[in-house]
Write a protein that holds these residues in place. Structure first.
Motif, short mmCIF file in Angstrom:
data_model
loop_
_atom_site.label_atom_id
_atom_site.label_comp_id
_atom_site.label_asym_id
_atom_site.label_seq_id
_atom_site.Cartn_x
_atom_site.Cartn_y
_atom_site.Cartn_z
N UNK A 170 0.83 -1.20 0.00
CA UNK A 170 0.00 0.00 0.00
C UNK A 170 0.87 1.26 0.00
N UNK A 171 2.10 1.15 0.54
CA UNK A 171 3.02 2.28 0.53
C UNK A 171 3.63 2.49 -0.86
N UNK A 172 4.12 1.38 -1.44
CA UNK A 172 4.95 1.50 -2.64
C UNK A 172 4.22 1.18 -3.93
N UNK A 173 3.19 0.30 -3.88
CA UNK A 173 2.55 -0.17 -5.11
C UNK A 173 1.03 -0.16 -4.97
N UNK A 174 0.43 1.01 -4.85
CA UNK A 174 -1.04 1.05 -4.72
C UNK A 174 -1.75 0.58 -5.98
N UNK A 175 -1.10 0.69 -7.15
CA UNK A 175 -1.70 0.25 -8.42
C UNK A 175 -1.03 -1.08 -8.82
N UNK A 176 -1.43 -2.15 -8.12
CA UNK A 176 -0.69 -3.41 -8.23
C UNK A 176 -0.69 -3.98 -9.65
N UNK A 196 14.78 -1.55 -7.99
CA UNK A 196 13.89 -0.93 -8.96
C UNK A 196 13.18 0.28 -8.35
N UNK A 197 12.66 1.13 -9.21
CA UNK A 197 11.93 2.31 -8.75
C UNK A 197 10.50 1.93 -8.35
N UNK A 198 10.10 2.13 -7.08
CA UNK A 198 8.73 1.80 -6.67
C UNK A 198 7.71 2.68 -7.41
N UNK A 199 6.69 2.08 -8.01
CA UNK A 199 5.74 2.84 -8.82
C UNK A 199 4.57 3.38 -8.00
N UNK A 200 4.78 4.47 -7.28
CA UNK A 200 3.68 5.06 -6.50
C UNK A 200 2.55 5.50 -7.43
N UNK A 201 2.94 5.99 -8.59
CA UNK A 201 1.98 6.30 -9.65
C UNK A 201 2.57 5.76 -10.95
N UNK A 202 1.94 4.74 -11.51
CA UNK A 202 2.53 4.04 -12.65
C UNK A 202 2.70 4.96 -13.85
N UNK A 203 1.68 5.75 -14.14
CA UNK A 203 1.76 6.64 -15.31
C UNK A 203 2.91 7.63 -15.18
N UNK A 204 3.08 8.18 -13.99
CA UNK A 204 4.18 9.13 -13.78
C UNK A 204 5.53 8.42 -13.82
#
Length: 362
Positions: free
Chosen positions: A199-205, A274-282
């Motif tokens: 939930x911290x690093x990958x909200x868009x699983x 790897x870079x954690x995708x907090x917002x995948x599009x960004x």
């Protein structure tokens, strides 16, 4: 190199933590364990070396970008950033523990394992302090990451020590009497902390599967399936096996489980770089999509994609194959065939991966 160093770091933590836990346990409640002192020393010396690898890589990258000497950049990282401060304290603790392990009088002292466990606990806290979760969410992220890593190292550490360094199968019932509850407790903590970290690093699983981070996270989760299958058979099936056949040797099965655990460490090591995708599009604006994803995905890739799962014939067939492999693993365990069971465990993860990837739609 950073992937390898991260995986080796986890193995070092696991071996040390597992060995010290087993030495705290009375001899009549565990098999005879003989972990070479040289290996323990090598592991503790390796910890600050392996933890320095990402610091070195960051210093090289930043020094080049801002045209600052490498030494000055290392100094800035060590004094100003969380991972640098954590490395200093970890190095001090590692040197202290290495010195104590080098003393024969301390190695033979009954309090040595307790001191070793306390220092390992501090090292785990400092490793958590250097994590992505801490940098993003402060104390909450630090505690969750530390709890996750502590549970994993305790569970897998005992498993590694018993499977590779036990000299007999004595006291197996007594060993399982305390290890099975410990392993179950560690699994629960790992799952709860792992979900919280997600939930911290990958909200868009599901969307994160477009990225290298998401692919590594998915592979990590899928490797947990055969690990849990082996853990279940090892934890609940051994007593029955031993009652039926006193000559049954559990070590090959424990080694198979430990190898899957080390594969999990390798994937986790790659995940940590790897870079954690907090917002995948960004994130896709600065990070290239996963080559694995773009190779398998049938549709047209775009950073604006919103992925969803849709069951089709291909994914159903792959899921059926994964279930067959799971059933086959249990059957091979009953027949005491460790190599086919190990292969079926890995195939469970592979077929499960394709089942999910084939079900993706944009």
């Amino acid at each position: 190199m950073s992937y390898v160093s991260e995986a080796l770091l986890y193995v070092c933590f696991a071996i040390l933590t597992g060995t010290f836990i087993l030495r705290v346990i009375p001899e009549h409640r565990r098999p005879l364990i003989q972990v070479p002192s040289g290996l323990l020393l090598a592991c503790i010396i390796a910890i600050p070396i392996l933890e320095f690898v990402p610091i070195h890589q960051s210093a090289v990258l930043f020094a080049k970008d801002v045209e600052i000497p490498y030494g000055e950049m290392v100094k800035n990282i060590l004094l100003e950033l969380n991972n640098g401060k954590a490395w200093i304290w970890s190095t001090v603790a590692s040197i202290g523990l290495a010195f104590l392990l080098g003393l024969r009088s301390f190695r033979d002292d009954k309090h040595m394992p307790k001191v070793g466990l306390f220092i390992m606990f501090l090292l785990i806290l400092w490793l958590g302090y250097a994590s992505h979760a801490t940098s993003l969410y402060g104390t909450k992220g630090w505690l969750v990451h530390s709890a996750h890593f502590l549970a994993v190292t305790a569970w897998i550490g005992v498993l590694l020590a018993v499977s590779w360094f036990s000299k007999d199968s004595r006291n197996w019932d007594a060993f399982l009497g305390w290890f099975s509850p410990l392993a179950i407790g560690c699994m629960l903590i790992t799952f709860i902390a792992g979900i919280t970290l997600m939930t911290f690093t990958t909200p868009q699983y599901v969307n994160s599967w477009m990225l290298p981070y998401g692919q590594m996270l998915l592979l990590k989760h899928l490797l947990i399936a055969p690990l849990l299958l082996f853990a279940y058979t090892n934890g609940f099936g051994y007593r029955k096996k031993l009652n039926e056949d006193s000559s049954f040797n559990p070590k090959p099965w424990l080694k198979a489980e430990s190898i899957i655990a080390m594969l999990l460490f390798i994937v986790t090591g790659a995940l940590g770089q790897q870079t954690p995708p907090h917002n995948v599009k960004e994130t896709l604006q600065s990070v290239s999509p996963s080559k694995l994803f773009t190779t398998i995905y049938n549709g047209h890739f775009s950073p604006d994609l919103t992925l969803k799962l849709s069951i089709g014939l291909d994914s159903i067939l792959m899921l059926a194959a994964a279930i067959i492999m799971m059933v086959g693993l249990i059957r091979m365990y009953r027949d005491n065939k460790v190599y086919p069971a190990f292969a079926m465990g890995l195939l469970t993860s592979i077929f499960g991966y394709f089942a999910l990837m084939f079900s993706i739609q944009g």
